[in-house]
Design a protein around this motif. Structure first.
Motif, PDB file in Angstrom:
ATOM      1  N   GLU A   1       0.825  -1.209   0.000  1.00 27.84           N
ATOM      2  CA  GLU A   1       0.000   0.000   0.000  1.00 27.84           C
ATOM      3  C   GLU A   1       0.857   1.256   0.000  1.00 27.84           C
ATOM      4  O   GLU A   1       0.531   2.255  -0.660  1.00 27.84           O
ATOM      5  N   GLU A   2       1.944   1.225   0.732  1.00 24.75           N
ATOM      6  CA  GLU A   2       2.851   2.371   0.735  1.00 24.75           C
ATOM      7  C   GLU A   2       3.409   2.616  -0.657  1.00 24.75           C
ATOM      8  O   GLU A   2       3.514   3.760  -1.109  1.00 24.75           O
TER       9      GLU A   2
ATOM     10  N   GLU B   1       0.716   4.305  -2.668  1.00 27.58           N
ATOM     11  CA  GLU B   1       0.502   5.694  -2.249  1.00 27.58           C
ATOM     12  C   GLU B   1       1.671   6.590  -2.653  1.00 27.58           C
ATOM     13  O   GLU B   1       1.490   7.748  -3.027  1.00 27.58           O
TER      14      GLU B   1
ATOM     15  N   PRO C   1      -1.004   2.986  -9.684  1.00 29.69           N
ATOM     16  CA  PRO C   1      -2.246   3.266  -8.977  1.00 29.69           C
ATOM     17  C   PRO C   1      -3.298   2.246  -9.404  1.00 29.69           C
ATOM     18  O   PRO C   1      -3.220   1.683 -10.492  1.00 29.69           O
TER      19      PRO C   1
END
Lengths: 196, 196, 196, 196
Positions: free
Chosen positions: C137-138, C141, C147
């Motif tokens: 997830e990092e 982000e 994405p």
DNA sequence: AATGAATGAGCGTTCATTCAT
DNA sequence: CATGAATGAACGCTCATTCAT
């Protein structure tokens, strides 16, 4: 003398064992559970009692001793075999009623156990029961009871009835009084064995 | 009709179990020993009985059924509550005397077992015992027995005495006859509860 | 402090069980064999572990804990989600390669066991795996990964591939190195999910 | 030809076994239960299958055969290794989704079972999987996939991810769709291995 | 005297499997 | 073919009991 600390522990173990055996049953009860409830280590139980069965067999010793000594004391004060028999039945029933756990252990796990027969605990009981036989025989000899009665049989009637009543009582969870049966029981019994 | 082969096996297991339990005691007896003596595999025992305890509880069913049916049959032929009571005691004692192993199992391992109470085997016995209560109540109503008697107590006297005698008898290895006690027992009992 | 004597015994049992389960399979392994090889009584095993399955479920707890703590430590020192992912895969593969028996138990008997899900041992693993999700997830982000990626799916690719490789490796008897797959795997994976 | 009566029984047994194994687990499931639910005697099961494990191992044979034949058929109609890979993943996931019990048996009890490796059921699967390898190798040779890729590793990525997703899916009780993962999975994968 | 820790010894129970019918 | 009936062969697990400290 106050009981030595060690005697106290022993008594705590015995009382706890009585309770646990009465609730769970002998086989189902575990030394672990008794130790836990008595706040004693399992090993300590084995310091005082040789085996689990030895623990069971040690339960009646003291209280039976007391009971039969009381019985002997009272019998000396009473005249007449019939009256004595009534006192005996009363004392027994009262004792069971006051100690339901003990009564349960005695009726459910000790009587009917062949190994218990060779035990000092059983010896005490046997001696105590001799008092009953003696009363019956005295009654016969004194002409108060019918001649020709079989004293073993009469004793069996007394003890058997008590055992049956108490066993029912402990197995159904002690709903009502045991004492209520004393007089009717003795009345019917004496009516059957007294002369005249 | 001969019993189905499967019924026969079941009966063999039951009879063997009765014998082994009587000799060794319930806890001490092993399924292995019963299987071996019955010449059946251990697994077969579990085909017929759910558990070792279930096997024990299955022992009284059939023979008790028979006994109480016989009892009902005889009672119809006899007049008088006293005579009926004598017949009952005789039948019970005779049955125990003829089946010492069964008597031992019943007296030592079944009566006094709380779990047995919920069993169909116990149900049969309970129903059978009702016959005794009925006879006593009939005796009271007919004026043959004293009014005001507690029928539960009288039944307790009958059963308790029998149980005590039989228990002693099985625990001491059946030395002498049980039947000898029937008449003295009934005589003393009736003398105590009959009118006039 | 050296581990308490009791902790040592526990570890010996656990290590032995791991080995035996890996060799024989869980069902085929017997407590007797584990006890014998651990030079401990069978009863002792049950002092430390509730049941055979409980013993199995206790195997991953400690080493997984260690592994994931090491992982957390390393991840703090590394910059970039891609690099972190490589470290994770390396650590896992290296750990399995160093502990083939443990890897076998985990891959063959624990993953795929529904009951294991409710276990504290599984909880540790679940927590550890969250680290992987977090890294993915990092990466998304931070714009390092594309994405719109499904982080659960990417994690499934990482873990699934590892599980598949390790499972094959343990089932074929660990012939060649696991580590060799780390870079090619990560390279292909990152090429598929990194931006630019 | 309609399936012979005997083939029908065999299929009923297999389907029932699949269901029971999936619900209860292999060890926990009993032949008795399978026989009861399949309305067949236990002995009949042993007419068709050698052992309980043999029954388990027989489950994938037929449906896997079908699946991989379908797969072969489709692959002939599709151009491009990437497209073929997508079809493969889709077919597999669709097949598992349509047969959750079969998927559970395969993921939880067959993969990870060393003995299954020597089985004809496993042979079918192994042959089927070769198709995947072949597609990957074709992709590399055709320049569609990057040169230097390790086809075994790529296949491990495909199969491992699928296994992981399906295993999760069956262990959590099949809450949501499997198919949803096909395209994202393939997209990420192809992005990682396709040239240019 | 007291106990925590360790175990020896045993037993009920379960099923997969077989076989006579 | 199909099966009801029978069993062989194991094994996990429990406790009462012991003993070093």
């Amino acid at each position: 003398m106050a009981p030595a600390k060690t005697e106290l522990r022993k008594k705590i173990i015995l009382d706890t064992a009585t309770k646990v055996f009465a609730q769970r049953g002998f086989q189902e009860a575990t030394i672990t559970e008794i130790a836990k409830k008595a706040k004693v280590s399992e090993a300590s139980i084995y310091e005082y009692f040789s085996t689990k069965e030895g623990l069971l067999f040690s339960i009646p010793a003291q209280s039976s001793q007391n009971l039969f000594e009381t019985m002997a004391f009272h019998l000396k004060l009473i005249r007449g075999a019939g009256n004595k028999l009534r006192a005996i039945v009363y004392l027994l029933m009262d004792s069971y009623q006051s100690n339901p756990d003990f009564a349960a252990v005695l009726m459910l796990f000790l009587k009917h156990n062949k190994k218990f027969l060779d035990t000092s605990g059983h010896h005490v009981i046997k001696e105590g029961i001799k008092q009953i036989t003696r009363v019956i025989e005295e009654g016969i000899e004194a002409g108060e009871f019918k001649p020709g009665l079989n004293s073993y049989l009469i004793r069996a009637m007394v003890l058997g009835t008590i055992e049956h009543l108490v066993t029912n009582w402990v197995m159904t969870g002690n709903p009502d009084s045991l004492i209520q049966f004393v007089d009717p029981l003795i009345d019917s019994l004496l009516a059957g064995i007294e002369t005249g």
